[in-house]
Design a protein around this motif. Sequence first.
Motif: not given
Length: 294
Positions: A82-105
């Motif tokens: 909890p608290g991470q929903s909406g967090s940016p997810v960044i590729s470590l290979k090229d510093r590209t923002l690839v996704g937005i965290l929704i939550g756990p399954y």
Amino acid sequence: MDPIKDICVLKLIEPSGAKSNLRIGNTDRIMVGERVAIIGFPHSDLGRVVLTQQTTEVGAKILLSNNGVKTKHLVLNIQARPGQSGSPVISLKDRTLVGILIGPYVPTVTGGISLGGIDPQTLHQTTHVVSTEYLQRMIEMEWNEIVSVVDIKDEEWLISLPKYQQDTIKDLLSIKEPEDAAIAWLTATTQNTSPFSAKNEDSSSYFDSIKAELYKLLCGNPEYDEERKELSGIIKSQDNRTLIVSSISGIIGSKVGLAGTFIAPVTVLLFMTISKVSINAWCEWQKENKEISS
């Protein structure tokens, strides 16, 4: 679920001094097994507000369906908190923002065993991330006001139509889904509207043409740049859905060779479909369908 819920897009009034070394990408550019970073506030629900970076691997790439609309997701090999929903997810290979965290399954099987007070199911959680291409579309849209205009209740769209059209559409919706109701409406009315058309098409072809033009209008096709500017002004100055529906129907009608008055119910029925999934998800769905058909 909508593709992106737990996020807002802010526009800087004076962005000249704003800089970022991140680029917005999408889930297409990252492979299973690649490393990504998550930046968020895990455990903020417990009062621990600490900005934290975590790294993990992409475990899978999937399509999730909601009301028939598929959206692109990553599955990460980590347990989000909890608290991470909406967090940016960044590729470590090229510093590209690839996704937005929704939550756990989290598995919901009942009746399992407990070891030392721990349910083993909770040790194997994964986390879902939605592709940032949907965020990109939100940013690029010149008239984001249409998002909130479309996202209203079905009844509010219906009252934008004349009474005789409302009654007919209500009857059709009692036995059909919105898109099937739209085709049925066109089947009943194209004999009256055919004089406006230079082409002899059946109702299904008319519907496909109307939906294709609405896609271009709502989803950013440059062909409609001027029309979007005009509609943006109408939306900002008027809380009048009848005017919005008639304006959009008139624009599309001039493209497909039908009177705007007759295709207004089709516009309303398509808006009903869009409001169930969000305009961004609908745009992506239409894009994918066009790519498949081509």
